[in-house]
Each structure stands twice: as C-alpha cells, then as structure tokens.
Enzyme design. Structure first.
Site, PDB file in Angstrom:
ATOM      1  N   SER A 181      -4.934   6.913  -0.437  1.00  0.00           N
ATOM      2  CA  SER A 181      -4.222   5.645  -0.299  1.00  0.00           C
ATOM      3  C   SER A 181      -3.599   5.119  -1.577  1.00  0.00           C
ATOM      4  O   SER A 181      -2.668   4.336  -1.517  1.00  0.00           O
ATOM      5  CB  SER A 181      -5.162   4.593   0.285  1.00  0.00           C
ATOM      6  OG  SER A 181      -6.376   4.564  -0.427  1.00  0.00           O
ATOM      7  N   HIS A 209      -3.707   6.597   6.641  1.00  0.00           N
ATOM      8  CA  HIS A 209      -2.314   6.374   6.208  1.00  0.00           C
ATOM      9  C   HIS A 209      -1.348   7.401   6.815  1.00  0.00           C
ATOM     10  O   HIS A 209      -0.152   7.325   6.561  1.00  0.00           O
ATOM     11  CB  HIS A 209      -2.216   6.434   4.687  1.00  0.00           C
ATOM     12  CG  HIS A 209      -2.936   5.306   4.018  1.00  0.00           C
ATOM     13  ND1 HIS A 209      -2.359   4.079   3.805  1.00  0.00           N
ATOM     14  CD2 HIS A 209      -4.197   5.199   3.565  1.00  0.00           C
ATOM     15  CE1 HIS A 209      -3.236   3.272   3.220  1.00  0.00           C
ATOM     16  NE2 HIS A 209      -4.357   3.932   3.064  1.00  0.00           N
ATOM     17  N   LYS A 240      -2.621   0.269  10.070  1.00  0.00           N
ATOM     18  CA  LYS A 240      -1.548   0.647   9.146  1.00  0.00           C
ATOM     19  C   LYS A 240      -0.263   0.892   9.926  1.00  0.00           C
ATOM     20  O   LYS A 240       0.326  -0.049  10.412  1.00  0.00           O
ATOM     21  CB  LYS A 240      -2.022   1.792   8.301  1.00  0.00           C
ATOM     22  CG  LYS A 240      -3.190   1.188   7.496  1.00  0.00           C
ATOM     23  CD  LYS A 240      -3.771   1.844   6.377  1.00  0.00           C
ATOM     24  CE  LYS A 240      -4.705   0.838   5.728  1.00  0.00           C
ATOM     25  NZ  LYS A 240      -5.955   1.435   5.304  1.00  0.00           N
TER      26      LYS A 240
HETATM   27  C1  LIG Z   1      -7.306   1.005   5.039  1.00  0.00           C
HETATM   28  C2  LIG Z   1      -8.141   2.192   5.080  1.00  0.00           C
HETATM   29  C3  LIG Z   1      -9.284   2.240   5.877  1.00  0.00           C
HETATM   30  C4  LIG Z   1      -9.802   1.016   6.575  1.00  0.00           C
HETATM   31  O1  LIG Z   1      -9.060   0.677   7.681  1.00  0.00           O
HETATM   32  P1  LIG Z   1      -9.081  -0.829   8.218  1.00  0.00           P
HETATM   33  O2  LIG Z   1      -8.693  -0.690   9.625  1.00  0.00           O
HETATM   34  O3  LIG Z   1      -8.076  -1.571   7.381  1.00  0.00           O
HETATM   35  O4  LIG Z   1     -10.462  -1.354   8.030  1.00  0.00           O
HETATM   36  C5  LIG Z   1      -9.959   3.430   5.977  1.00  0.00           C
HETATM   37  N1  LIG Z   1      -9.562   4.522   5.296  1.00  0.00           N
HETATM   38  C6  LIG Z   1      -8.486   4.508   4.486  1.00  0.00           C
HETATM   39  C7  LIG Z   1      -8.089   5.749   3.767  1.00  0.00           C
HETATM   40  C8  LIG Z   1      -7.759   3.338   4.347  1.00  0.00           C
HETATM   41  O5  LIG Z   1      -6.721   3.305   3.523  1.00  0.00           O
END
Ligand SMILES: *Cc1c(COP(=O)(O)O)cnc(C)c1O
Length: 387
Positions: A181, A209, A240
């Site tokens: 990320s 992502h 996302k």
């Molecule tokens: C944002 C993210 C999460 C968490 O997801 P949410 O639905 O925002 O809690 C998990 N893994 C990665 C790699 C992320 O970037």
C-alpha cells in the site's frame, strides 16, 4: 489530586514537538477527485477510491432501496440474528465473481485480515510474513499464538531459507499483500505459490489495493498472474476500489465454514448494515461492466511515472496506481507535502511508523475521477517544488 491520565497530554506534547501529532479534519463535500474543506477546494491524490465509485449515484440508490427493504441496523452478529438478504446476495455474488466456492464478509478489511490469520494458526504453527505487510496483517500475527518470522520485502530466497528451517512446525502460513500500500510494489506471487507448494505451506494474500484494478476481469493480481487456483486464502476489501466499506475472504466452503466458527472478529462483531452490502453488490456489478475504469487508471499511472521521472523524481519500483515519490527524510517529505497543499494539491507525506526511518515518501494515488488537466496540474506542481 492524582490524575491517572496525565501521561496522555504529556505524550501528545511529545508528538507535537516531533511534529508527529495527527488530527482528523472534516470534509465539506463527498469524497472524489477534488475535496472541499472549510478553507477551500483541493485536488485529491490521496484516497484509495481508485475507480471513483465512492460517490457514485448507483451505489447510493442501491443503499436507499436496501434501507427501505431491510431497515438500518443488523441487531447482532450474523451467527445470532442471521445475515440480511443483501449480505447473502453479496456473499454469493462475490464468490461467483472471484470463482471460489464461498465468500465471507467482515466489518472491515482490517478485521478480515486479523481474524483470518488468528483463526488459521495456533501455538505450534509458524507464520511467514513480508516486512512491508499491512498493519492489519501484522496485528493478526500478534493475535495468533503461532511463531512469527518476518522476511525482507519480496525476498523469496530469504523466505525459502526460513521455510527450510520450519519443517518441525505443525503448519506453515505464508502471508503477503499482493499490492503493497505504501510502495505500490507487487509481491512475487508465482514464486510464493511455488514455495507454498514445495514446503507445504498455506498461502494467504491480501488484494486490498488490487481488487477492481488488476486482472482481465478485475479480480486482482492473482487473476493477473493466473495463480488464483494456487492461493487458497484470498482477502480483499470493499473500502478501496469498490468505494464502500467492509472486508472479505474468498476460498473454499470449508475455509469459510471454519472462519464462521473460529474467526473472532466475525463471531463477536455485529453484521454491517444491509445498505452497505447492497451498495457493494452494485459496485461489484459496475467493476465487471465497466473495465474501462481500471484500464484508464493504470494508463494514467504509466503516464504520470514517465513525466515525474523526467523531472528527476525517484519513484522506486511501483508498477501500479500507487506511485511513491521517494524523498528520504521525514522533514523533506512533510515539507514537500505542505508545499503541494499550498498549491491546492493533497498528497500525503508518509513517515514512520508507516515506512521505515529514512524511507519517507510522498504517496500519490490515482483515481478514474482524475482528468488529464488534474494530472497536468500535479506535474506542474511537482516541477515547482523540486528541491
Ligand atoms: C486498507 C487496507 C486494509 C484494511 O481494509 P479496511 O477495509 O480499510 O479496514 C487491509 N489490507 C491492506 C493492504 C490495506 O491497504
């Protein structure tokens, strides 16, 4: 009188003096390619709404219909008061989309990761985790009673050496983000799948992502690599590219049944409102019907990389819609970020603990909502602030 919490203002003051104190602001508009705050409108290169669906009217309409049909709250954990119709429909559609036997939704991607790792491992097992994995994976490894071994970012040779020493553990779990990320880098998924086969390990990947953005049909990087069949545990998030909220796990029926019985964030957390499930069902439909969104975002990223490199910026090894501009010190990252802000552009400076000391960066993330003019504005600003 003794104030048992007096240490908190002191510690906050310390964060202040290090310029590391964070605060939350309030938006005045919907999330999109531009965001209006109290003191003006900014171009937004900081959200994870890659396909520009967060404010899509079709999601709103689906949510409104679901509220009318199912009401708002869910009452209890799905194990107690059951799943709503929208949640069942979403889990079925998700399994069909991902080509798996079953799917399970969680309150967040964070809960999905933490709750899956903890449910799959126990004392006597070992977890092998990439050093740049997301915080929710790291916290999952902390929740689990298994032994944890962290390997350097994408270093398969190092991982293989670790695996050679892990033969005495009952079970092995290799866990990785597919798209990291902060760096925008991609995990060596085919090699990880080879190692999982060779050393009889479970392989779990987090497509947070990548879902909606990569793969012919938008299923993510496992689809792109053609290795979906070799990855028995796939985690993703609706928060996302799908523009909503909540996390999920897809895989075999047995995996999902096990999580329903053993994953604490699933068992002990109230099911999300039906409206969210209905909106995510609409979103899932859109990402299948409108592949041009992901094609456009990735093409924009290619263009931006070329132009930023021409300006002399260092971009690391990103091949994705997340473009890190690597600057080094925290001071420089925060200074560049605030100079961009003065030019009307939101690009966060990323510093410890999100990245290691000395590897601070500006994290640019692109969305289908960005126009050519938005990109030109960003490139001009990046030319202006070049140290
Ligand atoms: C944002 C993210 C999460 C968490 O997801 P949410 O639905 O925002 O809690 C998990 N893994 C990665 C790699 C992320 O970037």
């Amino acid at each position: 009188m003794f104030d048992p919490l007096s240490w908190i203002p002191e510690q906050l003051e310390l964060l202040n003096s290090l310029e590391r104190r964070r605060a939350v602001h309030t938006r005045a508009t919907q999330q999109g390619a531009t965001i209006t705050w109290k003191d003006g409108t900014l171009l937004n290169f900081s959200s994870n709404d890659y396909l520009n669906l967060a404010a899509d009217p079709r999601l709103q309409e689906a949510a409104q219909l679901a509220i009318t049909r199912e009401g708002w709250g869910s009452g209890a954990s799905p194990l107690i008061t059951g799943r709503g119709e929208a949640q069942t429909a979403l889990e079925e559609a998700l399994a069909k989309f991902e080509g798996t036997e079953a799917a399970l939704t969680f309150a967040s991607g964070f809960a999905a990761n933490a709750g899956t790792i903890d449910a799959l491992t126990d004392r006597g097992d070992v977890i092998l985790s990439d050093e740049k994995n997301h915080a929710s994976i790291i916290d999952g490894t902390r929740l689990s009673k298994a032994t944890v071994r962290v390997y350097p970012h994408r270093d398969v040779a190092y991982l293989e050496n670790l695996l050679k020493q892990c033969g005495t553990f009952r079970r092995r779990l290799i866990v990785t983000d597919t798209l990291f990320s902060m760096d925008g880098t991609v995990a060596p998924l085919d090699q990880l799948a080879d190692l999982a086969d060779k050393y009889e390990a479970m392989l779990m990947v987090d497509e947070a992502h990548a879902t909606g953005v990569f793969g012919e049909r938008g299923r993510g990087l496992c689809e792109q690599y053609g290795i979906e069949d070799r990855v028995p545990i796939r985690v993703g998030t609706f928060s996302k590219a799908l523009g909503g909220h909540g996390g999920f796990v897809v895989g075999s029926r047995a995996l999902v049944d096990w999580l329903v019985n053993r994953s604490r964030p699933y068992i002990f957390s109230t099911a999300a409102p039906a409206a969210n499930a209905a909106a995510m069902l609409a979103s899932l439909e859109i990402i299948q019907q409108e592949p041009e969104r992901r094609v456009a975002v990735l093409a924009m990223a290619d263009q931006l990389r070329v132009r930023l490199r021409e300006l002399g910026w260092s971009l690391g090894d990103s091949q994705t819609q997340i473009i890190p501009v690597i600057v080094g010190t925290e001071g420089l990252a925060m200074d560049l970020s605030s100079r961009l802000l003065k030019l009307g552009i939101m690009v966060p400076g990323i510093r410890p603990p999100s990245v290691p000391e000395g590897e601070c960066l500006l994290r640019i993330s692109l969305s289908f909502g960005h126009t050519q003019q938005h990109l030109d504005t960003l490139v001009d600003a990046m030319a202006q602030i070049r140290p």
